[in-house]
Design a protein around this motif. Structure first.
Motif, PDB file in Angstrom:
ATOM      1  N   ASP A 265       0.889  -1.207   0.051  1.00  0.00           N
ATOM      2  CA  ASP A 265       0.113  -0.097  -0.066  1.00  0.00           C
ATOM      3  C   ASP A 265       0.983   1.231   0.009  1.00  0.00           C
ATOM      4  O   ASP A 265       0.556   2.178  -0.782  1.00  0.00           O
ATOM      5  CB  ASP A 265      -0.897  -0.095   1.227  1.00  0.00           C
ATOM      6  N   GLU A 266       2.024   1.199   0.992  1.00  0.00           N
ATOM      7  CA  GLU A 266       3.162   2.342   0.819  1.00  0.00           C
ATOM      8  C   GLU A 266       3.393   2.608  -0.461  1.00  0.00           C
ATOM      9  O   GLU A 266       3.625   3.684  -0.871  1.00  0.00           O
ATOM     10  CB  GLU A 266       3.845   2.099   1.890  1.00  0.00           C
ATOM     11  N   ALA A 267       3.809   1.504  -1.279  1.00  0.00           N
ATOM     12  CA  ALA A 267       4.318   1.632  -2.535  1.00  0.00           C
ATOM     13  C   ALA A 267       3.443   2.053  -3.579  1.00  0.00           C
ATOM     14  O   ALA A 267       4.033   2.933  -4.183  1.00  0.00           O
ATOM     15  CB  ALA A 267       5.079   0.157  -3.003  1.00  0.00           C
ATOM     16  N   ILE A 268       2.264   1.758  -3.550  1.00  0.00           N
ATOM     17  CA  ILE A 268       1.415   2.250  -4.434  1.00  0.00           C
ATOM     18  C   ILE A 268       1.186   3.660  -4.213  1.00  0.00           C
ATOM     19  O   ILE A 268       1.016   4.628  -4.969  1.00  0.00           O
ATOM     20  CB  ILE A 268      -0.063   1.473  -4.282  1.00  0.00           C
ATOM     21  N   SER A 269       0.971   4.117  -3.014  1.00  0.00           N
ATOM     22  CA  SER A 269       0.765   5.751  -2.677  1.00  0.00           C
ATOM     23  C   SER A 269       1.995   6.439  -3.088  1.00  0.00           C
ATOM     24  O   SER A 269       1.833   7.447  -3.464  1.00  0.00           O
ATOM     25  CB  SER A 269       0.484   5.616  -0.923  1.00  0.00           C
ATOM     26  N   ALA A 270       3.042   5.785  -2.863  1.00  0.00           N
ATOM     27  CA  ALA A 270       4.312   6.795  -3.175  1.00  0.00           C
ATOM     28  C   ALA A 270       4.415   6.866  -4.700  1.00  0.00           C
ATOM     29  O   ALA A 270       4.558   7.906  -5.437  1.00  0.00           O
ATOM     30  CB  ALA A 270       5.580   5.822  -2.615  1.00  0.00           C
ATOM     31  N   LEU A 271       4.256   5.696  -5.610  1.00  0.00           N
ATOM     32  CA  LEU A 271       3.990   5.948  -6.809  1.00  0.00           C
ATOM     33  C   LEU A 271       2.952   6.972  -7.427  1.00  0.00           C
ATOM     34  O   LEU A 271       3.325   7.442  -8.524  1.00  0.00           O
ATOM     35  CB  LEU A 271       3.694   4.530  -7.784  1.00  0.00           C
ATOM     36  N   ILE A 272       1.898   6.936  -6.659  1.00  0.00           N
ATOM     37  CA  ILE A 272       0.799   7.967  -7.047  1.00  0.00           C
ATOM     38  C   ILE A 272       1.394   9.408  -6.816  1.00  0.00           C
ATOM     39  O   ILE A 272       1.156  10.110  -7.617  1.00  0.00           O
ATOM     40  CB  ILE A 272      -0.415   7.520  -6.099  1.00  0.00           C
ATOM     41  N   SER A 273       1.959   9.260  -5.806  1.00  0.00           N
ATOM     42  CA  SER A 273       2.646  10.786  -5.492  1.00  0.00           C
ATOM     43  C   SER A 273       3.681  11.011  -6.353  1.00  0.00           C
ATOM     44  O   SER A 273       3.777  12.529  -6.517  1.00  0.00           O
ATOM     45  CB  SER A 273       3.334  10.505  -4.098  1.00  0.00           C
ATOM     46  N   LEU A 274       4.341  10.225  -6.872  1.00  0.00           N
ATOM     47  CA  LEU A 274       5.176  10.728  -8.202  1.00  0.00           C
ATOM     48  C   LEU A 274       4.760  10.785  -9.346  1.00  0.00           C
ATOM     49  O   LEU A 274       5.315  11.168 -10.746  1.00  0.00           O
ATOM     50  CB  LEU A 274       6.277   9.551  -8.136  1.00  0.00           C
ATOM     51  N   GLY A 275       3.368  10.492  -9.434  1.00  0.00           N
ATOM     52  CA  GLY A 275       2.640  11.113 -10.691  1.00  0.00           C
ATOM     53  C   GLY A 275       1.946   9.877 -11.392  1.00  0.00           C
ATOM     54  O   GLY A 275       1.460  10.128 -12.577  1.00  0.00           O
TER      55      GLY A 275
ATOM     56  N   VAL B 108      -2.185   2.126 -12.758  1.00  0.00           N
ATOM     57  CA  VAL B 108      -0.806   1.525 -13.034  1.00  0.00           C
ATOM     58  C   VAL B 108      -0.006   1.293 -11.808  1.00  0.00           C
ATOM     59  O   VAL B 108       1.044   0.249 -11.829  1.00  0.00           O
ATOM     60  CB  VAL B 108      -0.322   2.627 -13.969  1.00  0.00           C
ATOM     61  N   ALA B 109      -0.143   2.091 -10.942  1.00  0.00           N
ATOM     62  CA  ALA B 109       0.584   1.760  -9.814  1.00  0.00           C
ATOM     63  C   ALA B 109       0.245   0.557  -9.111  1.00  0.00           C
ATOM     64  O   ALA B 109       1.188  -0.427  -8.734  1.00  0.00           O
ATOM     65  CB  ALA B 109       0.358   3.021  -8.615  1.00  0.00           C
ATOM     66  N   ALA B 110      -0.883   0.191  -9.059  1.00  0.00           N
ATOM     67  CA  ALA B 110      -1.383  -1.054  -8.238  1.00  0.00           C
ATOM     68  C   ALA B 110      -1.004  -2.301  -9.171  1.00  0.00           C
ATOM     69  O   ALA B 110      -0.476  -3.242  -8.515  1.00  0.00           O
ATOM     70  CB  ALA B 110      -2.990  -0.950  -8.277  1.00  0.00           C
ATOM     71  N   LYS B 111      -1.146  -2.124 -10.450  1.00  0.00           N
ATOM     72  CA  LYS B 111      -0.643  -3.154 -11.322  1.00  0.00           C
ATOM     73  C   LYS B 111       0.839  -3.559 -11.005  1.00  0.00           C
ATOM     74  O   LYS B 111       1.129  -4.596 -10.806  1.00  0.00           O
ATOM     75  CB  LYS B 111      -1.124  -2.961 -12.712  1.00  0.00           C
ATOM     76  N   VAL B 112       1.694  -2.508 -11.241  1.00  0.00           N
ATOM     77  CA  VAL B 112       3.003  -2.959 -11.345  1.00  0.00           C
ATOM     78  C   VAL B 112       3.392  -3.335  -9.984  1.00  0.00           C
ATOM     79  O   VAL B 112       4.281  -4.194  -9.988  1.00  0.00           O
ATOM     80  CB  VAL B 112       3.866  -1.523 -12.013  1.00  0.00           C
ATOM     81  N   VAL B 113       2.932  -2.636  -8.791  1.00  0.00           N
ATOM     82  CA  VAL B 113       3.298  -3.324  -7.413  1.00  0.00           C
ATOM     83  C   VAL B 113       3.025  -4.803  -7.434  1.00  0.00           C
ATOM     84  O   VAL B 113       3.833  -5.548  -6.729  1.00  0.00           O
ATOM     85  CB  VAL B 113       2.623  -2.382  -6.358  1.00  0.00           C
ATOM     86  N   SER B 114       1.742  -5.066  -7.678  1.00  0.00           N
ATOM     87  CA  SER B 114       1.397  -6.463  -7.622  1.00  0.00           C
ATOM     88  C   SER B 114       2.214  -7.547  -8.716  1.00  0.00           C
ATOM     89  O   SER B 114       2.513  -8.575  -8.284  1.00  0.00           O
ATOM     90  CB  SER B 114      -0.321  -6.736  -8.244  1.00  0.00           C
ATOM     91  N   GLN B 115       2.806  -7.002  -9.697  1.00  0.00           N
ATOM     92  CA  GLN B 115       3.592  -7.690 -10.350  1.00  0.00           C
ATOM     93  C   GLN B 115       4.997  -7.900  -9.803  1.00  0.00           C
ATOM     94  O   GLN B 115       5.586  -9.057 -10.031  1.00  0.00           O
ATOM     95  CB  GLN B 115       3.638  -6.990 -11.792  1.00  0.00           C
ATOM     96  N   VAL B 116       5.511  -6.915  -9.114  1.00  0.00           N
ATOM     97  CA  VAL B 116       7.007  -7.074  -8.580  1.00  0.00           C
ATOM     98  C   VAL B 116       7.069  -7.227  -7.310  1.00  0.00           C
ATOM     99  O   VAL B 116       8.025  -7.790  -6.858  1.00  0.00           O
ATOM    100  CB  VAL B 116       7.652  -5.764  -8.701  1.00  0.00           C
ATOM    101  N   ALA B 117       5.881  -7.170  -6.367  1.00  0.00           N
ATOM    102  CA  ALA B 117       6.178  -7.309  -4.825  1.00  0.00           C
ATOM    103  C   ALA B 117       6.490  -9.039  -4.630  1.00  0.00           C
ATOM    104  O   ALA B 117       5.881  -9.711  -5.174  1.00  0.00           O
ATOM    105  CB  ALA B 117       4.863  -6.944  -4.220  1.00  0.00           C
ATOM    106  N   GLN B 118       7.098  -9.184  -3.668  1.00  0.00           N
ATOM    107  CA  GLN B 118       7.469 -10.620  -3.274  1.00  0.00           C
ATOM    108  C   GLN B 118       7.351 -10.643  -1.748  1.00  0.00           C
ATOM    109  O   GLN B 118       7.607  -9.411  -1.096  1.00  0.00           O
ATOM    110  CB  GLN B 118       9.127 -10.756  -3.883  1.00  0.00           C
TER     111      GLN B 118
END
Length: 205
Positions: free
Chosen positions: A163-173, A178-188
């Motif tokens: 959730d923090e990662a998604i929020s940070a990506l949204i803050s970066l624009g 897109v943020a949710a999709k890429v986080v789900s792809q890379v998160a381990q």
């Protein structure tokens, strides 16, 4: 002008931190490439800052090294590039990658960064060509090493990190979808939010 702050790191919410100096908490936004190298909460940190005063806000941007701050200042001198976009650029790319993009006139890579359209990318290439001479030695903003996440992290913590990662990506624009999709792809499992953000940004460039 606030040029640097030394204090205790009391909060980390990518891409923003709170640094307590003499009882005062300073909110500082940092490129993710600098965020990765921060010490743990409760430890002392020295942050080199760039102070921006607007009609509606006073903002601090922070960096671990003076040359990181200098590169940020060079980037935001470009026509149409403000501090927010400069933060996004230096979060998405290391210094070495940015210098290479400029030297190779690589518009394709630059336009993948949120907020950088084709015209902005072309303008960046033209204006930064001379300013970045001498910046190509070494990858100035790449972390020296990747911190391993603790194996004791619980699943609930993992969800919070995502959730923090998604929020940070949204803050970066980046767009929320897109943020949710890429986080789900890379998160381990057992990845920290910083590690997720780093891998997400790398996957989109």
């Amino acid at each position: 002008m606030i040029g640097q702050l030394r204090g205790t790191l009391i909060e980390k919410q990518p891409p923003e931190i709170v640094l307590e100096v003499g009882g005062v908490g300073y909110e500082i936004q940092m490129p993710m490439s600098c965020f990765y190298e921060l010490p743990e909460l409760g430890q002392e940190a020295l942050i080199f800052t760039h102070f921006v005063v607007r009609e509606d806000a006073q903002l601090l941007y922070g960096f671990n090294k003076k040359n990181e701050r200098q590169l940020f200042r060079e980037v935001i001198k470009a026509n149409g590039v403000g501090p927010k976009l400069g933060l996004a650029i230096l979060s998405a790319m290391t210094a070495g990658q940015f210098v290479l993009s400029v030297e190779n006139e690589d518009v394709t890579t630059l336009v993948k960064i949120p907020g950088v359209g084709k015209k902005t990318a072309e303008r960046l290439l033209v204006e930064m060509k001379d300013r970045l001479k001498g910046w190509g030695e070494g990858d100035l903003l790449t972390p020296a090493s990747d911190s391993a996440a603790s194996t004791a992290q619980a699943i609930s913590r993992g969800d919070k990190d995502k959730d923090e990662a998604i929020s940070a990506l949204i803050s970066l624009g980046y767009k929320p979808q897109v943020a949710a999709k890429v986080v789900s792809q890379v998160a381990q499992p057992n990845m920290t939010s910083e590690a997720i953000i780093r891998d997400a940004l790398r996957s989109m460039i």
